[in-house]
Design a protein around this motif. Sequence first.
Motif, PDB file in Angstrom:
ATOM      1  N   ALA A   1      11.701  12.688   4.809  1.00  0.00           N
ATOM      2  CA  ALA A   1      11.225  11.173   5.121  1.00  0.00           C
ATOM      3  C   ALA A   1      11.114  10.070   3.493  1.00  0.00           C
ATOM      4  CB  ALA A   1      10.297  11.168   6.334  1.00  0.00           C
ATOM      5  N   ASP A   2      11.474   9.322   3.478  1.00  0.00           N
ATOM      6  CA  ASP A   2      10.641   8.481   2.060  1.00  0.00           C
ATOM      7  C   ASP A   2      10.834   7.217   2.161  1.00  0.00           C
ATOM      8  OD1 ASP A   2      14.259   9.639   0.644  1.00  0.00           O
ATOM      9  OD2 ASP A   2      12.554  10.652   0.388  1.00  0.00           O
ATOM     10  N   LEU A   3       9.589   7.052   2.021  1.00  0.00           N
ATOM     11  CA  LEU A   3       8.732   6.025   2.106  1.00  0.00           C
ATOM     12  C   LEU A   3       9.957   4.433   1.272  1.00  0.00           C
ATOM     13  CD1 LEU A   3       5.997   4.410   3.297  1.00  0.00           C
ATOM     14  CD2 LEU A   3       4.873   4.803   0.942  1.00  0.00           C
ATOM     15  N   ASN A   4      10.139   3.178   1.821  1.00  0.00           N
ATOM     16  CA  ASN A   4      10.586   2.060   1.389  1.00  0.00           C
ATOM     17  C   ASN A   4       9.834   1.221   1.350  1.00  0.00           C
ATOM     18  OD1 ASN A   4      11.700  -0.509   0.897  1.00  0.00           O
ATOM     19  ND2 ASN A   4      13.749   1.258   0.851  1.00  0.00           N
ATOM     20  N   LYS A   5       9.169   0.869   0.065  1.00  0.00           N
ATOM     21  CA  LYS A   5       7.692  -0.337   0.570  1.00  0.00           C
ATOM     22  C   LYS A   5       8.584  -1.688   0.279  1.00  0.00           C
ATOM     23  CE  LYS A   5       4.250   2.396  -1.620  1.00  0.00           C
ATOM     24  NZ  LYS A   5       3.225   2.269  -2.920  1.00  0.00           N
ATOM     25  N   GLY A   6       9.599  -1.729  -0.229  1.00  0.00           N
ATOM     26  CA  GLY A   6      10.246  -3.038  -0.173  1.00  0.00           C
ATOM     27  C   GLY A   6      10.874  -2.949   1.798  1.00  0.00           C
ATOM     28  N   GLU A   7      11.842  -2.560   2.348  1.00  0.00           N
ATOM     29  CA  GLU A   7      11.771  -2.418   3.056  1.00  0.00           C
ATOM     30  C   GLU A   7      10.643  -2.378   4.295  1.00  0.00           C
ATOM     31  OE1 GLU A   7      16.553  -1.335   2.673  1.00  0.00           O
ATOM     32  OE2 GLU A   7      15.329  -0.136   4.678  1.00  0.00           O
ATOM     33  N   THR A   8       9.537  -1.752   3.873  1.00  0.00           N
ATOM     34  CA  THR A   8       8.960  -1.067   5.179  1.00  0.00           C
ATOM     35  C   THR A   8       8.931  -0.076   6.258  1.00  0.00           C
ATOM     36  OG1 THR A   8       8.366  -2.821   5.698  1.00  0.00           O
ATOM     37  CG2 THR A   8       7.052  -2.687   4.493  1.00  0.00           C
ATOM     38  N   SER A   9       9.171   0.935   5.557  1.00  0.00           N
ATOM     39  CA  SER A   9      10.375   1.748   6.139  1.00  0.00           C
ATOM     40  C   SER A   9       9.735   3.007   6.109  1.00  0.00           C
ATOM     41  CB  SER A   9      11.293   1.373   6.959  1.00  0.00           C
ATOM     42  OG  SER A   9      12.238   2.238   5.734  1.00  0.00           O
ATOM     43  N   PHE A  10       9.964   4.127   7.055  1.00  0.00           N
ATOM     44  CA  PHE A  10       9.756   4.766   6.453  1.00  0.00           C
ATOM     45  C   PHE A  10      10.197   6.344   7.784  1.00  0.00           C
ATOM     46  CE2 PHE A  10       7.650   9.253   4.976  1.00  0.00           C
ATOM     47  CZ  PHE A  10       6.858   9.265   5.726  1.00  0.00           C
ATOM     48  N   HIS A  11      11.720   6.147   7.153  1.00  0.00           N
ATOM     49  CA  HIS A  11      12.616   6.538   8.237  1.00  0.00           C
ATOM     50  C   HIS A  11      12.615   8.092   8.117  1.00  0.00           C
ATOM     51  CE1 HIS A  11      12.974   2.757   9.404  1.00  0.00           C
ATOM     52  NE2 HIS A  11      15.042   2.837   8.483  1.00  0.00           N
ATOM     53  N   LEU A  12      12.838   8.778   9.357  1.00  0.00           N
ATOM     54  CA  LEU A  12      12.820  10.573   9.004  1.00  0.00           C
ATOM     55  C   LEU A  12      14.168  10.705   9.444  1.00  0.00           C
ATOM     56  CD1 LEU A  12      11.297  13.196   9.562  1.00  0.00           C
ATOM     57  CD2 LEU A  12      11.451  12.830  11.980  1.00  0.00           C
ATOM     58  N   LYS A  13      14.554  11.405   8.499  1.00  0.00           N
ATOM     59  CA  LYS A  13      16.476  12.130   8.595  1.00  0.00           C
ATOM     60  C   LYS A  13      16.293  14.041   8.114  1.00  0.00           C
ATOM     61  CE  LYS A  13      17.261   7.832   6.093  1.00  0.00           C
ATOM     62  NZ  LYS A  13      17.681   6.970   4.879  1.00  0.00           N
TER      63      LYS A  13
END
Lengths: 112, 111
Positions: B61-73
């Motif tokens: 999971a990568d924290l994307n602060k620009g998109e305010t996301s933390f998707h699990l893959k």
Amino acid sequence: DAGITQSPRYKITETGRQVTLMCHQTWSHSYMFWYRQDLGHGLRLIYYSAAADITDKGEVPDGYVVSRSKTENFPLTLESATRSQTSVYFCASREVGTYEQYFGPGTRLTVT
Amino acid sequence: AQRVTQPEKLLSVFKGAPVELKCNYSYSGSPELFWYVQYSRQRLQLLLRHISRESIKGFTADLNKGETSFHLKKPFAQEEDSAMYYCALGAGGTSYGKLTFGQGTILTVHP
């Protein structure tokens, strides 16, 4: 047993009765939490405690009472159980300096 | 106030297919994000924390602060991955802060 335990694991009670759910941890964690888990709502915080004799309300505290006279125990009492309190209840604890919580096995409560 | 949104309540994939469980958050400060997993009738257990950037059971999971996301893959789902997954946001400072959980996503991996 080391870790965090809950009792009872299953409980059926009637509307209007008082019920106490127990939570015990052996790590001496300062923080303890009570959640309820309901489909469609996820995990919702009921009460939490930062130390013995320090407790505070969470998101859904109505109808519940907590106490924490000892660091290792954090009982949750339903003063007068209602059908809407039928749920799975999880206790959790954590150390100071981290957000990571450790969960107990849960208590499945049914109010008839 | 902080908020965590998991837009999918249910997600079904076939074994060997890639899987992505979405998580979006709202928080004005610097968040700490976690993924917890709950296998059938078991306790919740920590799967991932963003600060350690680790891979557990093939999940990342990568924290994307620009998109305010933390998707699990996971590139290749396994049947044993079937479980409830919760995204959680740590906020308020570790001295008195709490975790805010999303509503959870039930993942089913079909054989």
